[in-house]
Design an enzyme around this catalytic site. Structure first.
Site, PDB file in Angstrom:
ATOM      1  N   SER A   1       3.737  -7.517   0.452  1.00 59.50           N
ATOM      2  CA  SER A   1       3.216  -6.279  -0.158  1.00 59.50           C
ATOM      3  C   SER A   1       2.443  -6.574  -1.453  1.00 59.50           C
ATOM      4  CB  SER A   1       4.341  -5.267  -0.402  1.00 59.50           C
ATOM      5  OG  SER A   1       5.198  -5.698  -1.423  1.00 59.50           O
TER       6      SER A   1
ATOM      7  N   ARG B   1       9.763 -20.957  -1.575  1.00 58.37           N
ATOM      8  CA  ARG B   1      10.112 -22.368  -1.745  1.00 58.37           C
ATOM      9  C   ARG B   1       9.768 -22.826  -3.146  1.00 58.37           C
ATOM     10  NH1 ARG B   1      11.340 -25.174   2.594  1.00 58.37           N
ATOM     11  NH2 ARG B   1      11.239 -23.878   4.443  1.00 58.37           N
TER      12      ARG B   1
ATOM     13  N   HIS C   1       7.630 -12.115 -10.576  1.00 58.66           N
ATOM     14  CA  HIS C   1       9.090 -12.172 -10.507  1.00 58.66           C
ATOM     15  C   HIS C   1       9.647 -10.761 -10.738  1.00 58.66           C
ATOM     16  CE1 HIS C   1      13.064 -13.875 -10.772  1.00 58.66           C
ATOM     17  NE2 HIS C   1      13.274 -13.152 -11.852  1.00 58.66           N
TER      18      HIS C   1
HETATM   19  C1  GRF Z   1       8.648  -9.396  -4.769  1.00 58.64           C
HETATM   20  O1  GRF Z   1       9.689  -8.595  -5.251  1.00 58.64           O
HETATM   21  C2  GRF Z   1       8.282 -10.465  -5.750  1.00 58.64           C
HETATM   22  O2  GRF Z   1       8.446 -10.068  -7.080  1.00 58.64           O
HETATM   23  C3  GRF Z   1       9.255 -11.564  -5.417  1.00 58.64           C
HETATM   24  O3  GRF Z   1       9.393 -11.525  -4.029  1.00 58.64           O
HETATM   25  C4  GRF Z   1       9.096 -10.214  -3.551  1.00 58.64           C
HETATM   26  C5  GRF Z   1       8.002 -10.348  -2.546  1.00 58.64           C
HETATM   27  O4  GRF Z   1       7.678  -9.142  -1.910  1.00 58.64           O
HETATM   28  N1  GRF Z   1       8.805 -12.820  -5.928  1.00 58.64           N
HETATM   29  P1  GRF Z   1       6.337  -9.019  -1.101  1.00 58.64           P
HETATM   30  O5  GRF Z   1       6.361 -10.132  -0.045  1.00 58.64           O
HETATM   31  O6  GRF Z   1       5.206  -9.183  -2.038  1.00 58.64           O
HETATM   32  O7  GRF Z   1       6.388  -7.663  -0.462  1.00 58.64           O
END
Ligand code: GRF
Length: 236
Positions: free
Chosen positions: A16, A94, A112
């Site tokens: 997303s 990873r 994050h």
């Molecule tokens: C998000 O919450 C991002 O902050 C974290 O992993 C999640 C990924 O979600 N690192 P998406 O794949 O972008 O929907």
């Protein structure tokens, strides 16, 4: 405008945030273009979304490589073949090796789901709820050798509401992520946020007299989500 920065997004799943970056970059005035998406998982939902938007995709799975270094090396080779200038990690699950991180230092960013330096690592929303914090959010930072530890580029805050569970809180933070990541990538692509001497150096904004820079770095802090006075009244 100078050339748009060629950006490759690394994902492992839903994608997303990747989708938000692709949407922002569909505006020709946006300073970055998304030239490719790489996933370490063939079944990442984000791959189909990227392909549907005409973005080149590549699956580079760990299982197809004899070592972690070989896997990192294959990703690096793919980045070079895409002509990548910026790497955006978006839910890439990873840990990249030291050699890879050092090569892309200052040119690789990550999002994050917490207000760093609080809650590094996984399960940030559950830990935030357990800790009882009232303000949570998300951070975009440069990627350095230590996980979730690189210089902060931008943050967005959301309230933790009474009655929140992990899902409701995650959804509120994710909405903020989708605004924050395009903003932060734009700053890096324009050279307005640079990593120097282990810190983020932010450009001086011409309209900074009214301290608007901090608003730029943390878009719509709380405002969209709640009335602060109301929050203060109901917060125990
Ligand atoms: C998000 O919450 C991002 O902050 C974290 O992993 C999640 C990924 O979600 N690192 P998406 O794949 O972008 O929907």
């Amino acid at each position: 405008m100078s050339a748009r920065k060629r950006t490759v997004v690394l994902i492992s799943g839903r994608g997303s945030n990747m989708t938000a970056l692709i949407a922002a970059a569909s505006n020709p005035d946006y300073p970055a273009e998304i030239v490719g998406v790489i996933s370490d998982r063939a079944n990442a939902a984000g791959l189909g979304i990227a392909a549907a938007r005409g973005i080149a995709t590549k699956v580079i799975s760990r299982a197809d490589h004899s070592s972690k270094e070989a896997h990192d090396g294959a990703i690096d080779a793919a980045l070079v073949s895409f002509g990548a200038e910026i790497v955006a990690l978006a839910g890439y699950m990873r840990i990249l090796g030291a050699r890879f991180v050092e090569k892309w230092l200052g040119r690789m960013i990550n999002i994050h789901p917490a207000l760093l330096p609080a809650f590094k690592g996984l399960d940030t929303h559950a830990r935030a709820l357990r800790a009882g914090i009232r303000i949570h959010g998300c951070t975009v930072h440069f990627v350095t050798l230590d996980m979730d530890d690189g210089p902060i580029i931008a943050q967005a805050a959301v309230p933790v509401m009474v009655g929140d569970n992990e899902d409701t809180l995650a959804a509120r933070v994710l909405k903020a992520e989708h605004r924050l990541y395009p903003l932060a990538l734009g700053l890096v692509a324009e050279g307005k946020a640079r990593m120097e001497g282990g810190r983020t150096v932010l450009a001086h904004f011409a309209d900074d007299a009214d301290n608007s820079t901090s608003v730029v770095m943390a878009p719509d802090p709380l405002r969209e989500e709640t009335d602060l006075e109301h929050l203060a009244r109901i917060t125990p």
